[in-house]
Design a protein around this motif. Sequence first.
Motif, PDB file in Angstrom:
ATOM      1  N   LYS A 201      -6.535 -12.993  -7.245  1.00 19.92           N
ATOM      2  CA  LYS A 201      -5.213 -12.252  -6.880  1.00 19.92           C
ATOM      3  C   LYS A 201      -3.992 -12.936  -7.712  1.00 19.92           C
ATOM      4  O   LYS A 201      -4.037 -14.084  -7.831  1.00 19.92           O
ATOM      5  CB  LYS A 201      -4.933 -12.625  -5.246  1.00 19.92           C
ATOM      6  CG  LYS A 201      -6.097 -12.008  -4.420  1.00 19.92           C
ATOM      7  CD  LYS A 201      -5.849 -12.161  -3.018  1.00 19.92           C
ATOM      8  CE  LYS A 201      -5.255 -13.578  -2.412  1.00 19.92           C
ATOM      9  NZ  LYS A 201      -6.853 -14.166  -2.468  1.00 19.92           N
ATOM     10  N   ARG A 463      -1.598  -5.202  -5.839  1.00 18.39           N
ATOM     11  CA  ARG A 463      -2.582  -5.109  -4.831  1.00 18.39           C
ATOM     12  C   ARG A 463      -1.677  -5.168  -3.467  1.00 18.39           C
ATOM     13  O   ARG A 463      -1.459  -6.207  -2.759  1.00 18.39           O
ATOM     14  CB  ARG A 463      -3.439  -6.435  -4.551  1.00 18.39           C
ATOM     15  CG  ARG A 463      -4.601  -6.366  -5.762  1.00 18.39           C
ATOM     16  CD  ARG A 463      -5.566  -5.075  -5.723  1.00 18.39           C
ATOM     17  NE  ARG A 463      -6.070  -5.086  -4.439  1.00 18.39           N
ATOM     18  CZ  ARG A 463      -7.193  -5.471  -4.227  1.00 18.39           C
ATOM     19  NH1 ARG A 463      -7.978  -6.340  -4.976  1.00 18.39           N
ATOM     20  NH2 ARG A 463      -7.844  -5.182  -2.854  1.00 18.39           N
ATOM     21  N   PRO A 464      -0.821  -4.158  -3.150  1.00 24.23           N
ATOM     22  CA  PRO A 464      -0.008  -4.198  -1.907  1.00 24.23           C
ATOM     23  C   PRO A 464      -0.924  -4.233  -0.803  1.00 24.23           C
ATOM     24  O   PRO A 464      -0.309  -4.649   0.166  1.00 24.23           O
ATOM     25  CB  PRO A 464       0.604  -2.713  -2.067  1.00 24.23           C
ATOM     26  CG  PRO A 464      -0.484  -2.061  -3.055  1.00 24.23           C
ATOM     27  CD  PRO A 464      -0.908  -2.740  -3.860  1.00 24.23           C
ATOM     28  N   ASP A 465      -2.083  -4.018  -0.860  1.00 21.22           N
ATOM     29  CA  ASP A 465      -3.065  -3.820   0.331  1.00 21.22           C
ATOM     30  C   ASP A 465      -3.322  -5.545   0.734  1.00 21.22           C
ATOM     31  O   ASP A 465      -3.166  -5.832   1.773  1.00 21.22           O
ATOM     32  CB  ASP A 465      -4.496  -3.368   0.145  1.00 21.22           C
ATOM     33  CG  ASP A 465      -4.984  -3.926  -1.143  1.00 21.22           C
ATOM     34  OD1 ASP A 465      -4.501  -4.271  -2.199  1.00 21.22           O
ATOM     35  OD2 ASP A 465      -6.271  -3.907  -1.145  1.00 21.22           O
ATOM     36  N   LEU A 466      -3.558  -6.184  -0.391  1.00 22.73           N
ATOM     37  CA  LEU A 466      -3.509  -7.716   0.182  1.00 22.73           C
ATOM     38  C   LEU A 466      -2.349  -8.345   0.354  1.00 22.73           C
ATOM     39  O   LEU A 466      -2.454  -9.431   1.188  1.00 22.73           O
ATOM     40  CB  LEU A 466      -4.350  -8.436  -1.378  1.00 22.73           C
ATOM     41  CG  LEU A 466      -5.685  -7.898  -1.585  1.00 22.73           C
ATOM     42  CD1 LEU A 466      -6.239  -8.814  -2.676  1.00 22.73           C
ATOM     43  CD2 LEU A 466      -6.599  -8.273  -0.305  1.00 22.73           C
ATOM     44  N   THR A 467      -1.433  -8.036   0.078  1.00 22.18           N
ATOM     45  CA  THR A 467       0.103  -8.468   0.278  1.00 22.18           C
ATOM     46  C   THR A 467       0.258  -8.194   1.615  1.00 22.18           C
ATOM     47  O   THR A 467       0.844  -9.300   2.339  1.00 22.18           O
ATOM     48  CB  THR A 467       1.050  -7.613  -0.952  1.00 22.18           C
ATOM     49  OG1 THR A 467       0.802  -8.064  -2.104  1.00 22.18           O
ATOM     50  CG2 THR A 467       2.657  -8.541  -0.518  1.00 22.18           C
ATOM     51  N   ALA A 468       0.069  -7.065   2.214  1.00 24.05           N
ATOM     52  CA  ALA A 468       0.154  -6.737   3.273  1.00 24.05           C
ATOM     53  C   ALA A 468      -0.452  -7.456   4.574  1.00 24.05           C
ATOM     54  O   ALA A 468      -0.075  -7.971   5.553  1.00 24.05           O
ATOM     55  CB  ALA A 468      -0.014  -5.292   3.691  1.00 24.05           C
ATOM     56  N   LYS A 469      -1.470  -8.135   3.949  1.00 22.11           N
ATOM     57  CA  LYS A 469      -2.433  -8.958   4.919  1.00 22.11           C
ATOM     58  C   LYS A 469      -1.847 -10.384   5.239  1.00 22.11           C
ATOM     59  O   LYS A 469      -1.847 -11.069   6.035  1.00 22.11           O
ATOM     60  CB  LYS A 469      -3.749  -9.077   4.374  1.00 22.11           C
ATOM     61  CG  LYS A 469      -4.666  -7.928   4.530  1.00 22.11           C
ATOM     62  CD  LYS A 469      -5.872  -8.151   3.831  1.00 22.11           C
ATOM     63  CE  LYS A 469      -7.036  -6.853   4.007  1.00 22.11           C
ATOM     64  NZ  LYS A 469      -8.157  -7.218   3.530  1.00 22.11           N
TER      65      LYS A 469
END
Length: 635
Positions: A201, A463-469
Motif C-alpha cells: 500500500k 486506494r480510497p477503499d483501503l484508506t476508508a478502512k
Amino acid sequence: MYQTIPQLFYQIARTHGALAVQMYKTKNGNFNAVTYAELASEVESLACALSNLGVRRGSRVGLISDNRKEWLASDLAILSLGAADVPRGRDPMPYEVSFILSTTEAEVCFVENEGQLKKVLALADQLPALKTLIVMDSEIPTLGSEAGSLSVIGFRDLLEQGRRLSGDSAKLAAVRAERERGSSDEVATIIFTSGTTGDPKGVMLTHTNFAYQLVAVPKLIDGLEPGQRWLSVLPVWHSFERILQYVIISQASTIAYSKPLGSVLLADLGVVNPHFMGSVPRIWEAVRAGVYANMKGKSATVKALFSFFVKVAASYSHNKDLFFGKIATFKKRNRFLDVVRSAVPMVLLHPLYKLGDRLVFSQVKAKLGTSFIAGVSGGGSLPEGVDLFFASIGIKLLDGYGLTESAPVVGVRPLIGGVKRTMTVLDGTEARIVDEEGRDVKPGEKGLLLVRGPQVMKGYYKRPDLTAKVLSSDGWLDTGDLAMWTHKGEFAIAGRAKDTIVLSGGENLEPVPIEAKLCESEYIESAVVLGQDKRYLGALIVLNKARIEEYLKEKEIPYLSDKLAQMAEVKALIEKTIGDIISSKHGFKSFEHIVRFSLLGKSFEVGRELSAKQELKRFEINRLYEGEIAELFAS
C-alpha cells in the motif's frame, strides 16, 4: 516561513552554510564532511538536471537505495521541483519493485548500484512509463542492448550536467521559482508498506505531515542545537529515519552515516562521537547482550562485581523514580507512601551506585562516546528489561511510537522528565484509546489506539477503499495498535490488535510482551510466539549461537556449530530458560506459558523474516516455517 522541506533546507543553508550537514565514509574508511552550502549547490544542480529529464510538479520519481549521502541530495532535488519520490531499500523482491514503479508510473528512477540497476532492467517490459535510470555508484557496467530503450546515466554525470545547466541564469531561476512555488499540502513521498499480507500500500505523505513534526518533536527532545552529530544506522527510505534526517536538518545539525552492524557501529561511535542516535529496539538489545557476553570472559571476581552493581543500579534507579514520582502510573499510586518507602534506600544506595558507575558503567558509556545525550528508539517499543537496564546505568533512551501512516511520530518520551515504559503524545496531536464498542477506556486498561493530527497521511495512493478502512471521515487514524493510558496522561503500547492470539479456550493474549521477555535471555536471539485457535502456546526460538557456544565450552560439552539446534543439552538449556522467564512469578498468566518450542539454526534476516524496521513479518514466518509450526501443535 517555509511550507516545504526544500524551502526549510535552503533557509538553514543560507544561515548555517559552513556547518557540516553530512559525514560519510570514503573507500579507505575515513569520514569526510559535506557542508550545508555544498549540499545546497548540489541539490540545485540535480534539480536542474532532473527538470531537463522531464521531472516536474506532480511527477513520481523512484528512489531505490539504502543510506548514503546521495540519497538526501536526490530527495531534496526531487521535492524542489514539486515532484514526489517513491523510496525503497535495495532488499525488495522484483515483484515489489515492479508493483511500486508501475503503480506510480515513474518515468525516472534512481538506483543505488549495479545490482539494483539490473533488477530494474529485467523488469523493463513491465514498466512502460519508465524512461531513465540514474545509478548512484560511481562505477556503471557497460550495458549496450541490455538497457533496451531505457537511458542509463551515472549520478556524477547527471550532477555535472546539472552544474552546466545551472550556469544558465534563466534555467536556475526557473528551478528556484519551482522550489518557492511549493505548497504544504503537496505530496512529498509515497512510501509503500511491505505487503506481506497482500499488495503493498502506498502511503501518501505531504510536506505538512513532515513539517509539523519538525516543530513538535523538539518540544519533547529539548536541547537540540546546531552542529550536533546524529549517527544514522536505520534505512532512510522508511519514515522513521527520514523524519530524523529532516529534524537534523531543521536544527542545522549533522548526519553521520553508519550501519547497524556491531563492529561497524561501535567503531563509528568512537570516531563520530555523536550526540544522538536513531535506532530500533533490536540494536539496544544487541548492545545489552554484548555487555553481558563481554563479562563471560572475565574473572569470577569481576563478574560478581558486575552482577552486584547492576542490581544496585536497578534498585537505586527504581527508588529514585519512586521518590521523584517518575513511575508509570497504570495504577493509581500514593505519592506520600512512595516517598516514604524510597527515601532511605535511595540515600543508602547512592554511594554504591556512584562507585559502580565509576568502576563499571562508565566503561559501557564510553563506548557511545563522550558527547552522547540519548538514543531515540522507534520501530517497536523497547522491551522493559532493556529500557530499565540502560536507564539504571545512566544511558538515556527515548522510546518513540509511530507508524508510516502518521509520517511517523505520534509520541516520544521527553528527554527531560520522561517516565520509563511510557511516551508522551506530540503537542497538537489527539489520541484516543477505545474498547471494541468505541468507548474511551480508563487508565491501565488496554484498548485500540486512534490518533488525529497534522502528521496523519493523505491516504493510500490510488486506494480510497483501503484508506476508508483506517482513516475516518473526521480524520481519526486506526493505528491497529493496542495501548494503555497512565493516570498522568502518558501512554504505552501493549501489542498489535491484529497480532492478538485467541486460544481455543477463549483466552486472549498479546505475543509481543512475551517475545520481548524471551529475548532478554542471553541465549535467545529472536522469538516468535504462536497459538491462534490452539490449546496452548508454542514458540519458534532463534538461538544466540555465540553465547550458546560459550556455554557449551564452559560445561566442556563437545559440539558442532551447525548442529546446535539439534543438541539435547541445548534444548534442555532453552527449556529451563523459557520456564524461568515466562512464569507466574514474573507476572505471566498460566495460559501465557510456553508449552512447546522449536529451535531454529539460522538467524532471521531483513527482507525475509524481518521487515526493514527489523519487525517480525508474522505472515511470512508462518509460511516459511509451516512444518516446524505444525509440529509444535501436533497431538
